[in-house]
Design an enzyme around this catalytic site. Sequence first.
Site, PDB file in Angstrom:
ATOM      1  N   THR A 193      -2.499   0.977  -4.647  1.00 42.47           N
ATOM      2  CA  THR A 193      -3.006   2.077  -3.840  1.00 42.47           C
ATOM      3  C   THR A 193      -4.330   2.575  -4.356  1.00 42.47           C
ATOM      4  O   THR A 193      -4.615   2.495  -5.555  1.00 42.47           O
ATOM      5  CB  THR A 193      -1.983   3.234  -3.806  1.00 42.47           C
ATOM      6  OG1 THR A 193      -2.532   4.332  -3.081  1.00 42.47           O
ATOM      7  CG2 THR A 193      -1.638   3.688  -5.224  1.00 42.47           C
ATOM      8  N   ASP A 209       0.859  -1.176   0.000  1.00 39.12           N
ATOM      9  CA  ASP A 209       0.000   0.000   0.000  1.00 39.12           C
ATOM     10  C   ASP A 209       0.904   1.237   0.000  1.00 39.12           C
ATOM     11  O   ASP A 209       2.127   1.123   0.211  1.00 39.12           O
ATOM     12  CB  ASP A 209      -0.902  -0.031   1.235  1.00 39.12           C
ATOM     13  CG  ASP A 209      -1.825   1.170   1.306  1.00 39.12           C
ATOM     14  OD1 ASP A 209      -2.322   1.591   0.249  1.00 39.12           O
ATOM     15  OD2 ASP A 209      -2.034   1.692   2.413  1.00 39.12           O
ATOM     16  N   GLU A 227      -4.962  18.922   3.315  1.00 36.15           N
ATOM     17  CA  GLU A 227      -5.783  20.056   3.720  1.00 36.15           C
ATOM     18  C   GLU A 227      -5.417  20.526   5.120  1.00 36.15           C
ATOM     19  O   GLU A 227      -5.493  21.716   5.430  1.00 36.15           O
ATOM     20  CB  GLU A 227      -7.258  19.672   3.633  1.00 36.15           C
ATOM     21  CG  GLU A 227      -7.686  19.345   2.210  1.00 36.15           C
ATOM     22  CD  GLU A 227      -9.164  19.036   2.104  1.00 36.15           C
ATOM     23  OE1 GLU A 227      -9.832  18.994   3.154  1.00 36.15           O
ATOM     24  OE2 GLU A 227      -9.644  18.850   0.978  1.00 36.15           O
ATOM     25  N   LYS A 236     -10.276  24.822  -5.534  1.00 36.77           N
ATOM     26  CA  LYS A 236      -8.902  24.325  -5.512  1.00 36.77           C
ATOM     27  C   LYS A 236      -8.872  22.989  -6.244  1.00 36.77           C
ATOM     28  O   LYS A 236      -9.844  22.232  -6.233  1.00 36.77           O
ATOM     29  CB  LYS A 236      -8.396  24.144  -4.078  1.00 36.77           C
ATOM     30  CG  LYS A 236      -9.198  23.131  -3.279  1.00 36.77           C
ATOM     31  CD  LYS A 236      -8.625  22.937  -1.894  1.00 36.77           C
ATOM     32  CE  LYS A 236      -9.442  21.887  -1.125  1.00 36.77           C
ATOM     33  NZ  LYS A 236      -8.883  21.634   0.213  1.00 36.77           N
TER      34      LYS A 236
END
EC number: 7.6.2.1
Length: 1086
Positions: free
Chosen positions: A563, A315, A385, A449
Amino acid sequence: IYNFSLYFLLEVERKIRANDREYNSSFKYATNSIKTSKYNPFTFLPLNLFEQFQRIANAYFLFLLILQVIPAISSLSIHSLLISEKWMNVQVGDIIKLENNQFVTADLLLLSSSEPLNLVYIETVCCEPPNNRLDRFTGTLTFGTQKYSLDNERVLLRGCTLRNTDWCFGLVLFAGPETKLMQNCGKSTFKRTSIDRLMNILVLFIFGLLALMCIILAVGNGIWENHAGSKFNAFLPREENTAFSAFLTFWSYIIILNTVVPISLYVSMEVIRLGNSYYINWDRNMYHARTDTPAEARTTTLNEELGQIKYIFSDKTGTLTQNIMTFNKCSINGKSYGQDQSHMHQLFIIFIVDFSFNRLADPKFFFYDHTLEGDLVYQAQSPDEGALVTAARNFGFVFRSRSPETVTIEEMGIQRSYELLAILDFNNVRKRMSVIVRNPEGKLSLYCKGADTIIYERLHPSCSELMKVTTEHLNEFAGEGLRTLVLAYKDLDEEYFSEWKQRHHESSVALEDREEKLEKLYEEIEKDMMLIGATAIEDKLQDGVAQTIEQLTKAEIKIWVLTGDKQETAENIGYSCNLLREEMNEVFFVAANSPEEVRQELRDARLKMLPDTEEDKFLIPETILGDTPKVVEDENVNGDYGLVINGHSLAFALESNMELEFLRTACMCRTVICCRVTPLQKAQVVELVKKYKKAVTLAIGDGANDVSMIKAAHIGVGISGQEGMQAVLSSDFSFAQFRFLQRLLLVHGRWSYLRMCKFLRYFFYKNFTFTFVHFWYAFFCGFSAQTVYDEGFITLYNLVYTALPVLGMSLFDQDVNAGWSLEYPQLYVPGQLSQYFSKRAFVMCALHSWYSSLVLFFVPYAATYDTARDDGKDGADYQSFALITQTCLTVTVCVQLGLDLSYWTVVNHLFVWGSLGMFFILTFTMYTDGLFQLRPSSFAFIGTARNCLNQPNVWLTVALTAILCVLPVAAYRFFYSQISPTINDKVQYRPAPRPRRTRLTRRSTRRSGYAFSHAHGYGDLVTSGRFLRRHAPARSMGLISTGRSPGFKPTGRSAGYSPVGREQNPKQKVEPTSLQMFRAVKDTSF
């Protein structure tokens, strides 16, 4: 426990009434009781016996036990208001209350939480039937005459934990095995090592050899009885029926020769595996002090498999990275801010922005620039974020609070409240996110964004010049391996927005084509925006990831990253951690949207790597126990290649008519990155490699979405990180950091495999030699099933005389130390090729045993034949010959073990010499008068040791026998090491390794992936008034991600792309210094 497969096929829609068990029970929904254990009190005995008899040798041991109790054929003696309710009783339709930090153990429709301070009352819910789709949910909620649309954002799934919310109420939608998490859980299987599977084949061969020897001896008995049996009636009563005598002799020799596979073999194997598991648990170099997490071997049956890994499936987020991101640079209105921290440190000129003016600044946040001058804890949708909000906070724009309708911000000390009107959420297609707010002055604005390529297409034409400058800044940020994000805004007209919001509400409650209708509205309003600038965020890798991957690659281990992240993010991490490198010949991208296009892209990539490849000659049949599976042959290519494939293309590639094309192409590449994959697809990729490649696989991950992959691989490794313990609980081995994987494989795995192989070779040698002497003796005892050794020696041979020396070798032996194992990863390759123990090695061991048994029988026989003692008495009798033979055997196998040992320890000396001493002590003890008088039938060799071992010729016989047995082996090993030395031979005689030098690692200059969470956004969650908060994790320091040189031109899909038509990273404009190109990274792996 439950069989719902037929019901799932019939159930089209699920209807649930709140707290009406009588109504809901009429549909026979599953209860919340689940079973994750392998056994229950009724199935333990049959299932456990079934698994044990997967080892064919166990059936053989049971058969021998039955034969032993038959006296006619046995030659050996046998002396040796809310009501509290258990989760398992919860039913579909129940309304339950959860409190802070409680686990969610059923799929719930969230009705209310402690934040909104009110409870929503409902009557009926209609929803989809149970399925394994974690990312979607459709249903309708009925209250009175009104119906409301439900989606995935309003569901709490089993396996989640309620954080920083005092309480919540939820309606049970799916329970027990019908929950989405249980639908995604792979079936637990009993994992066996490749050595175990090989042992089953070898045991069958040994059974055949044993039967052949017994048939020969039984036939010999029949012949002997016919020709010479009548002459020995006084000593050996004769069976009148010769055929029946041969039949009994056959079974008698089955018992006598059963030591070719003694039960102590499997007992010793488990002891060795247990000991090597403790070495992993006790390894301080795999202990993570910051989280107080040691490495843990959660199984004791797979240790040697760690030394044969060929494919690693990993992962990304939380496994390769820390999930910790920092704000480094930005571009605002055409001006770039921020400087390369490593560059500044090297020049000893550090301009750190002073945030002392801001009482709410985060003291852990640093920003470097020479042109600028109570605690809050944020819970962000993604680490990206969180980094952006923290940076804004330190610059004086502090996010203070949020409600379903408002967002409160403190702007340079002045608190302002913005009305939150709409959130246009992120998804995989949009690759952007927008919010519409009304400021305190009443002005409407949209802020957006997203990825540069997406935002640029929606900018107003007046931004063209600013866009060119910002693109140059983006290229500079990308050259430092940073994740970029572009920001834009748009002022809205009040009348237009009112009309748009009405249409938005109608689309959001539509039961059909909801997503398509919303997407059209989003496209309509997100256009003609004004560019603000761009941000650059560093996604920190875990410590030592790049070095670990480099070491594993040198060990010929292929690493595939599976992933759920977007392609740009995964590709960027690939370059940062040396999975993808500038030295690669080419990196192929497969991103087609149809089966035909996917097949063509895979075929084009394969032909470019190997132009003369043939279509139908890459499968080789391999017969295993009568089954003939197809195995994809390894195809050697010139150069290093990488493959990046997205989730849509992977779905087509995993179909049965294309899976071999995908596997063939992927296996030619050094690195494979699969993006946007689901947990089920992760498991399918692992299963595909297991099915068609003769290789051992390892899967490593840290989250619940990695569980199916971990269960599917031969070896599952869980990382105990920030995403909970689901991966760890499903794994075979666990630790805290990815970098520990190289020590687990290159040190512990290699040692475990080498020790197990040495053990098996030696164990088969000593037992075959012991048994074959019986075979030769049968020709001299009239095939009477008489044993050549004393019964006491037969009992103690594997139990006392040879048990501890081989265990000492199997627990403490090292061909090279840990430092050399890490310094020379190529030492790992022989394990992948099964060179230390295979069918060929077994045959060589059997031939060696056959030769040794000839020497051990005929040399003592010749030395004692027609001889006399010093006192003139006859020195040739059965008891004396037996004692000499077993003494020669014991000494010879100890000498052979000494030759096999590479690393003598105090324990090895104690075990080897102690076992030899114990042999002589017990021999003299068992042959005394006292024991004979106590039990004459068991201790019949009275005085034999005292009378035999005092003769010089006996000791000369022992020495001669041992020398003749080991001389060919010693000579072969010496000449082979001189003529064709292996890497082990070359490394073994080197001096101790020096400390590893500092590495110089290039920086990456390719366009970074934009800084966005890979999951669908939580805009609906924000506006609904439901909050799930947690404290931000403590920040930890790690290596700064490094990548490729600034002058390199990327090979990905975005290579050379510029929204303004300008080439990225133009070489004539980039003049990197040596300090910019290289950075010293100290290797702290050991």
